[in-house]
Design a protein around this motif. Structure first.
Motif, PDB file in Angstrom:
ATOM      1  N   LYS A   3      57.129  39.386  35.642  1.00  0.00           N
ATOM      2  CA  LYS A   3      56.704  39.540  36.977  1.00  0.00           C
ATOM      3  C   LYS A   3      56.659  41.092  37.255  1.00  0.00           C
ATOM      4  O   LYS A   3      55.797  41.387  38.095  1.00  0.00           O
ATOM      5  CB  LYS A   3      57.089  38.759  38.150  1.00  0.00           C
ATOM      6  CG  LYS A   3      57.073  37.371  38.160  1.00  0.00           C
ATOM      7  CD  LYS A   3      57.852  36.701  39.172  1.00  0.00           C
ATOM      8  CE  LYS A   3      57.615  35.140  38.892  1.00  0.00           C
ATOM      9  NZ  LYS A   3      58.589  34.314  39.842  1.00  0.00           N
ATOM     10  N   GLU A   4      57.684  42.033  36.859  1.00  0.00           N
ATOM     11  CA  GLU A   4      57.736  43.330  37.097  1.00  0.00           C
ATOM     12  C   GLU A   4      56.387  43.924  36.611  1.00  0.00           C
ATOM     13  O   GLU A   4      55.946  45.099  37.100  1.00  0.00           O
ATOM     14  CB  GLU A   4      59.100  43.808  36.458  1.00  0.00           C
ATOM     15  CG  GLU A   4      60.264  43.430  37.166  1.00  0.00           C
ATOM     16  CD  GLU A   4      60.688  42.143  36.804  1.00  0.00           C
ATOM     17  OE1 GLU A   4      60.438  41.423  35.663  1.00  0.00           O
ATOM     18  OE2 GLU A   4      61.762  41.299  37.547  1.00  0.00           O
ATOM     19  N   ALA A   7      53.429  43.338  38.363  1.00  0.00           N
ATOM     20  CA  ALA A   7      53.503  44.133  39.635  1.00  0.00           C
ATOM     21  C   ALA A   7      53.165  45.456  39.578  1.00  0.00           C
ATOM     22  O   ALA A   7      52.402  46.186  40.149  1.00  0.00           O
ATOM     23  CB  ALA A   7      54.985  43.842  40.376  1.00  0.00           C
ATOM     24  N   ALA A  10      49.392  45.876  38.814  1.00  0.00           N
ATOM     25  CA  ALA A  10      48.873  45.589  39.934  1.00  0.00           C
ATOM     26  C   ALA A  10      48.893  46.740  41.002  1.00  0.00           C
ATOM     27  O   ALA A  10      47.928  47.272  41.658  1.00  0.00           O
ATOM     28  CB  ALA A  10      49.332  44.671  40.772  1.00  0.00           C
ATOM     29  N   LEU A  11      49.840  47.535  41.105  1.00  0.00           N
ATOM     30  CA  LEU A  11      50.334  48.778  41.893  1.00  0.00           C
ATOM     31  C   LEU A  11      49.552  49.875  41.359  1.00  0.00           C
ATOM     32  O   LEU A  11      48.990  50.792  42.009  1.00  0.00           O
ATOM     33  CB  LEU A  11      51.797  49.052  42.022  1.00  0.00           C
ATOM     34  CG  LEU A  11      52.519  48.097  43.099  1.00  0.00           C
ATOM     35  CD1 LEU A  11      54.086  48.477  42.696  1.00  0.00           C
ATOM     36  CD2 LEU A  11      52.129  48.161  44.316  1.00  0.00           C
TER      37      LEU A  11
END
Length: 170
Positions: A3-4, A7, A10-11
């Motif tokens: 997930k990191e 994320a 995506a960021l």
């Protein structure tokens, strides 16, 4: 992928989208930014991505669709009216320049890797590398100081070279 990492990707995409308008006038192109980001999160720099095992068919299909959209976008920027008037330069780029790039690329690959590659492997490598995208030179292609016919020729060559090289490779 954990997930990191998702994320972080995506960021980055969100952040790049926020500043992309300002970057259009600079020499930094989206492929440069994405490759740099990919290197930063790779296992060789920050080590965020250690084991990337992509076996999911959905991801492969998504990648193929993305490639088709990118290639279609390149081809859609071609001004057909101008191309009908100024077809000589793109024709020379695709008909003379691209084959010569493949031939000289094959020779260079054989000289660079004399024991590792046979003639067919060197030709495959040259054919894969020959249709490089003009995205890295987008600042030149978009510059008003470059004549329109040159910009159009580079766009045509960039949009069509992948489609010409794929059958050669296959």
């Amino acid at each position: 992928m954990n997930k990191e990492i998702i994320a972080a990707i995506a960021l980055f995409i969100l952040g790049f989208g926020l500043i992309s308008r300002r970057l259009e006038k600079s020499v930094i192109t989206p492929p440069m930014a994405y490759v740099t980001f990919g290197l930063l999160i790779s296992y060789t720099v920050f080590g965020l991505v250690n084991d990337l095992n992509i076996t999911n068919e959905i991801i492969r299909t998504l990648a193929e669709i993305t490639l088709a959209i990118v290639l279609f976008t390149d081809a859609s920027r071609i001004q057909l009216k101008l191309l009908r008037q100024e077809y000589n330069l793109p024709l020379r780029l695709l008909g003379i320049g691209l084959p010569l790039t493949i031939v000289f690329g094959t020779i260079f690959a054989l000289l660079l890797f004399p024991t590792e590659l046979n003639i067919w492997e060197a030709a495959a490598l040259a054919t894969i590398l020959a249709p490089t995208d003009a995205a890295l030179g987008q600042a030149v292609v978009n510059s008003s100081r470059v004549p329109v016919s040159i910009r159009q020729a580079i766009n045509v060559e960039s949009g069509l070279n992948d489609g010409i090289c794929l059958p050669i490779l296959l």
